[in-house]
Design an enzyme around this catalytic site. Structure first.
Site, mmCIF file in Angstrom:
data_model
loop_
_atom_site.group_PDB
_atom_site.id
_atom_site.type_symbol
_atom_site.label_atom_id
_atom_site.label_comp_id
_atom_site.label_asym_id
_atom_site.label_seq_id
_atom_site.Cartn_x
_atom_site.Cartn_y
_atom_site.Cartn_z
ATOM 1 N N GLY A 1 0.820 -1.212 0.000
ATOM 2 C CA GLY A 1 0.000 0.000 0.000
ATOM 3 C C GLY A 1 0.854 1.262 0.000
ATOM 4 N N GLY B 1 -0.518 4.769 -1.017
ATOM 5 C CA GLY B 1 -1.650 5.316 -0.260
ATOM 6 C C GLY B 1 -1.253 6.486 0.617
ATOM 7 N N GLN B 2 -2.234 6.994 1.417
ATOM 8 C CA GLN B 2 -2.009 8.213 2.197
ATOM 9 C C GLN B 2 -0.863 8.036 3.201
ATOM 10 O OE1 GLN B 2 -4.807 9.201 5.282
ATOM 11 N NE2 GLN B 2 -4.542 11.415 5.019
ATOM 12 N N ARG C 1 -0.247 -0.277 -11.570
ATOM 13 C CA ARG C 1 0.775 -0.874 -12.450
ATOM 14 C C ARG C 1 1.738 0.190 -12.953
ATOM 15 N NH1 ARG C 1 0.227 -5.962 -13.378
ATOM 16 N NH2 ARG C 1 -1.765 -7.030 -13.070
ATOM 17 N N ASP D 1 -0.744 -7.045 -5.815
ATOM 18 C CA ASP D 1 -2.071 -7.194 -5.213
ATOM 19 C C ASP D 1 -1.851 -8.112 -4.019
ATOM 20 O OD1 ASP D 1 -5.445 -7.825 -6.353
ATOM 21 O OD2 ASP D 1 -4.561 -8.198 -4.376
ATOM 22 N N TYR E 1 -15.182 -2.142 7.750
ATOM 23 C CA TYR E 1 -13.796 -1.704 7.948
ATOM 24 C C TYR E 1 -13.364 -1.972 9.391
ATOM 25 C CZ TYR E 1 -10.011 1.758 8.536
ATOM 26 O OH TYR E 1 -8.824 2.393 8.822
ATOM 27 N N LYS F 1 -10.543 -4.469 11.081
ATOM 28 C CA LYS F 1 -9.478 -3.947 11.949
ATOM 29 C C LYS F 1 -9.413 -4.741 13.258
ATOM 30 C CE LYS F 1 -7.602 -1.008 9.252
ATOM 31 N NZ LYS F 1 -6.262 -1.334 8.697
HETATM 32 C C1 VAH Z 1 -10.906 6.327 7.594
HETATM 33 N N1 VAH Z 1 -8.856 7.632 7.563
HETATM 34 O O1 VAH Z 1 -11.503 7.406 7.741
HETATM 35 C C2 VAH Z 1 -9.401 6.315 7.897
HETATM 36 C C3 VAH Z 1 -9.128 6.030 9.356
HETATM 37 C C4 VAH Z 1 -9.624 6.686 11.723
HETATM 38 C C5 VAH Z 1 -9.972 6.881 10.288
HETATM 39 O O2 VAH Z 1 -9.221 4.699 9.669
HETATM 40 O O3 VAH Z 1 -11.453 5.317 7.222
#
Ligand code: VAH
Length: 326
Positions: free
Chosen positions: A8, A11-12, A37, A53, A142, A146
Site C-alpha cells: 500500500g 496510499g495516504q 501498475r 495485489d 472496515y 481492523k
Molecule cells: C478512515 N482515515 O476514515 C481512515 C481512518 C480513523 C480513520 O481509519 O477510514
C-alpha cells in the site's frame, strides 16, 4: 530492520512512510509495492517499486524472497467509506491480504507492522478517554476487519512467535498524499478547498469530534514502535495513539486564524456521519507512552500552520510548472 517491504505504498500513509524509511534505512533497502501498475514518480525513481495485489500470496512471497525482506509494513487496505460501499471486496483485500502477509512473515521470519484504527471501536465503546483494553463491537465492515486484524496479529505472535506490532491510528492528515475513501478525509480536503476556493462544504456535522494526528507523527510512531524493545511491549498490536481531538468547526476556526476570508458550510453525508458517530471522540494513549515512549509533536495549531504552508508551496509549484509547460 534492514530490508523493508511496504504494501500500500501509494496510499495516504504509504507515500510518506516509504519516503521516511528510505531516508533512514537507504532507498535500496525499502521495497515499495502498490496495486498501481504504472507508477512513475518518486516512489519508483528513488528506490525499488513492484506492482502487487496483496491477495496474490505467491507474488508477495516472491518479492520477500527476491529482496530478502526482514520487515513488512502492511498498509494495503480499503478504508471505511469505500469498505461500506464494497464490503465483500474490502473483506477480501483487508483480511486475505493480511493473512498472506502473516503467513509469509511466519515462513520468512519477518516482523510485521499492522495499522489498526479508531474504527476498531463501536458505539458501545466508551467514547472519551477510550481505554487501551475495552469493548470492541464496530458496526462497519472496515472496523470488523481492523478488530479481526488485531486478533490475527496477536494469534501469529502467540502461536508462531511472529514479531507483530500495530497502532490504532486516529484520522490522519497529510500534505504529501491525499486520503482515499475515509470518513476523516474532510480534515485534509478542507485545506485544499481553503487555499483554492476560500470555502469548504463539509460532509460531517460541525460538532463531530474525532481524534486526529499529523502524518509525520503517525510515521514517527510506526517506526519508533517497530524499533522498540520487544520485551517492553504488553499491547503489541493495537496501541491507542492520538495527538489532538477536534470538530470540523474547531478546525475551520483554526484555519480562519491564518485565512480570515475562509468560510465553511455543512452538507452532512448520512453514511459518513453514521460511521463517524460510531467512533470514539478521544482515546487514552497512556499505554503507548509508558511502553515505548509515544509522544506527539504536532497539536492543532502547529498542524494547521504547517499544512497551509506546505500546500501553498506545492500549489505554487504546480502553477509554476503549468506556466512553464504552456
Ligand atoms: C478512515 N482515515 O476514515 C481512515 C481512518 C480513523 C480513520 O481509519 O477510514
Amino acid at each position: 530492520m534492514k530490508k523493508i517491504l511496504v504494501t500500500g505504498a501509494t496510499g495516504q500513509i504509504g507515500v510518506e512512510l516509504t519516503q521516511t524509511l528510505r531516508d533512514k534505512y537507504g532507498a535500496e533497502n525499502v521495497v515499495a509495492t502498490g496495486h498501481d501498475r504504472q507508477q512513475t514518480n518518486e516512489l519508483t525513481q528513488v528506490g525499488p517499486y513492484c506492482h502487487l495485489d496483496v491477495r496474490d500470496a505467491s507474488a508477495l512471497n516472491q518479492i520477500v524472497e527476491d529482496y530478502q525482506c526482514d520487515s513488512i509494513f502492511h498498509l494495503a487496505s480499503l478504508l471505511s467509506v469505500v469498505a461500506e460501499a464494497k464490503p465483500l471486496e474490502a473483506w477480501d483485500i483487508n483480511m486475505n491480504g493480511l493473512i498472506n502477509v502473516l503467513e509469509i512473515a511466519r515462513t520468512h521470519r519477518c516482523a510485521v507492522f499492522f495499522p489498526s484504527s479508531i474504527g476498531a471501536f463501536g458505539p458501545e465503546t466508551p467514547g472519551f478517554d477510550t481505554p487501551q483494553d475495552t469493548l470492541q463491537r464496530p458496526k462497519t465492515l472496515y472496523g470488523i476487519t481492523k478488530v479481526s486484524g488485531e486478533l490475527l496479529c496477536d494469534y501469529y505472535y502467540h502461536r508462531y512467535g511472529v514479531d507483530t506490532r500495530g497502532l490504532r491510528y486516529p484520522g490522519l492528515i497529510s500534505n504529501k498524499a491525499l486520503p482515499g475513501g475515509g470518513t476523516t478525509d474532510y480534515a485534509v480536503d478542507i485545506f485544499y478547498a481553503a487555499i483554492k476556493n476560500q470555502h469548504y462544504d463539509c460532509f460531517l456535522r460541525a460538532d463531530t469530534q474525532l481524534d486526529m494526528m499529523y502524518m509525520s507523527d503517525a510515521i514517527a510512531a510506526a517506526i519508533k514502535l517497530m524499533e522498540a524493545d520487544s520485551a517492553c511491549l504488553k499491547h503489541r498490536n493495537a496501541f491507542n495513539i492520538t495527538a489532538m481531538s477536534f470538530t470540523p468547526e474547531q478546525l475551520a476556526a483554526e484555519i480562519q486564524k491564518q485565512l480570515p476570508d475562509f468560510t465553511v458550510s455543512y452538507s452532512v453525508d448520512p453514511v459518513r456521519q453514521a460511521i463517524a458517530d460510531s467512533w470514539p471522540r478521544h482515546m487514552d494513549d497512556n499505554a503507548a507512552r509508558a511502553e515505548w515512549g509515544w509522544q506527539a509533536q504536532y497539536d492543532l495549531t502547529a498542524m494547521v500552520k504547517d499544512m497551509l504552508e506546505q500546500i501553498t508551496v506545492s500549489e505554487q509549484r504546480i502553477k509554476g510548472d503549468d506556466h512553464v509547460a504552456r
